[in-house]
Scaffold this motif. Structure first.
Motif: not given
Length: 337
Positions: A93-100, A286-288, A294-299, A306-310
């Motif tokens: 979850x932390x790393x997903x936040x960092x990606x955003x 951040x949503x933009x 998207x593709x990089x995030x899913x990889x 991806x859909x959870x964070x969006x």
């Protein structure tokens, strides 16, 4: 004998996380099974003298407090720290936040708002900064590298600090230290810091006035305080917002109420600013960014991630536009004696 050579190393090495799990999971009932007791971590940090003398960053010190536990438990978690590390701030979850938010950051606006807010502090080389709720350290590295200050980052989440320490090993900045700490229990000598800085963290703490009084005592005369935090609109709230706040365990106030707590703690020149419009703008940006990545995030994670964070960002946007969720920026000083 002198001829004997051991063919194995008998030392059992454990990770910091393993030790922490052992410490916090220990529980003892009294003889009547009416009460149960365990340990809470007040502070866990690297021993800096050991690092300097032995060049070994793996010497860790834990400061523990015996506390009463509920025999039934609080949900599935014995402590608030376990709630953070196993539910709200898992490593993934932390790393997903960092990606955003941007590399090194887990707070709104990442490096952009960090630069804007830190500039308001007018930091000077050699000053000592306490970062309460430091996350994974991006703001602390920025302050140390840009302004030459010494920073101590505290966070109650073991996962946050573990990642911050991983990044610190690459940054090679001895002026930045991290520890797992409960800011409501941690103690420092009076007048220890020139600046106290906190980003989107105090929303977890119920007795904000008591915490701000601690901040006041830790600051030197003339010291500065900067906080950004989640706030709320006037009640009554909508039912979805009520449910969100309860699920997260947040304790929220309006920006005006929040500022009054800081004043009551003894601070002067208090600025309490409602920055919700900026918050909305940042979320939209951040949503933009997420859509472009998207593709990089899913990889890196998964389509589900991806859909959870969006979805989370979209809900944050809706709550803010409805007026339920607000975002505040607070600045204050400890008056010169």
């Amino acid at each position: 004998t002198g001829d004997f050579q051991r063919e194995f190393n008998p030392t059992c090495y454990r990770t910091e996380a393993h030790y922490t799990q052992l410490i916090t999971s220990a529980q003892l009932k009294d003889q009547d099974s009416v009460q149960a007791f365990g340990f809470d971590i007040i502070m866990k940090k690297q021993v800096q003298t050991y690092i300097k003398m032995k060049n070994n960053p793996n010497q860790i010190c834990w400061l523990l407090e015996k506390v009463q536990r509920s025999l039934n438990g609080t949900g599935h978690f014995r402590t608030f720290q376990q709630f953070l590390d196993h539910k709200q701030y898992t490593r993934n979850g932390i790393l997903r936040y960092e990606k955003m938010f941007g590399a090194g950051y887990v707070s709104t606006g990442g490096p952009t708002t960090t630069k804007e807010f830190v500039d308001l502090l007018e930091l000077k080389p050699g000053e000592k900064v306490l970062d309460v709720g430091c996350g994974i350290g991006g703001g602390d590295f920025y302050m140390a590298k840009t302004f030459g200050v010494d920073v101590l980052g505290l966070d109650l989440s073991e996962n946050m600090v573990d990642i911050a320490l991983e990044r610190a090993s690459l940054e090679h900045l001895p002026s930045v230290q991290f520890e797992v700490s409960d800011a409501t229990k941690r103690t420092f000598p009076e007048e220890s810091f020139d600046v106290i800085y906190s980003r989107d963290t105090i929303l977890h703490i119920s007795d904000k006035l008591a915490l701000f009084k601690r901040f006041f005592s830790w600051l030197k005369p003339g010291g500065r305080l900067l906080i950004s935090d989640y706030c709320c609109g006037e009640k009554p709230w909508t039912l979805p917002f009520e449910a969100y706040v309860k699920q997260r365990g947040y304790i929220l106030y309006t920006p005006v109420e929040y500022g009054k707590f800081i004043e009551k703690a003894g601070f002067s020149e208090v600025r309490a600013e409602d920055r919700t419009s900026q918050f909305i703008q940042v979320i939209e940006e951040e949503l933009q960014k997420a859509r472009k990545l998207k593709e990089e995030f899913i990889r890196e994670f998964s389509e589900e991630d991806y859909y959870a964070i969006v979805k989370g960002w979209q809900e944050k946007l809706e709550r803010s536009k409805s007026g339920d969720q607000r975002w505040g920026l607070f600045l204050a000083k400890r008056k010169l004696d």
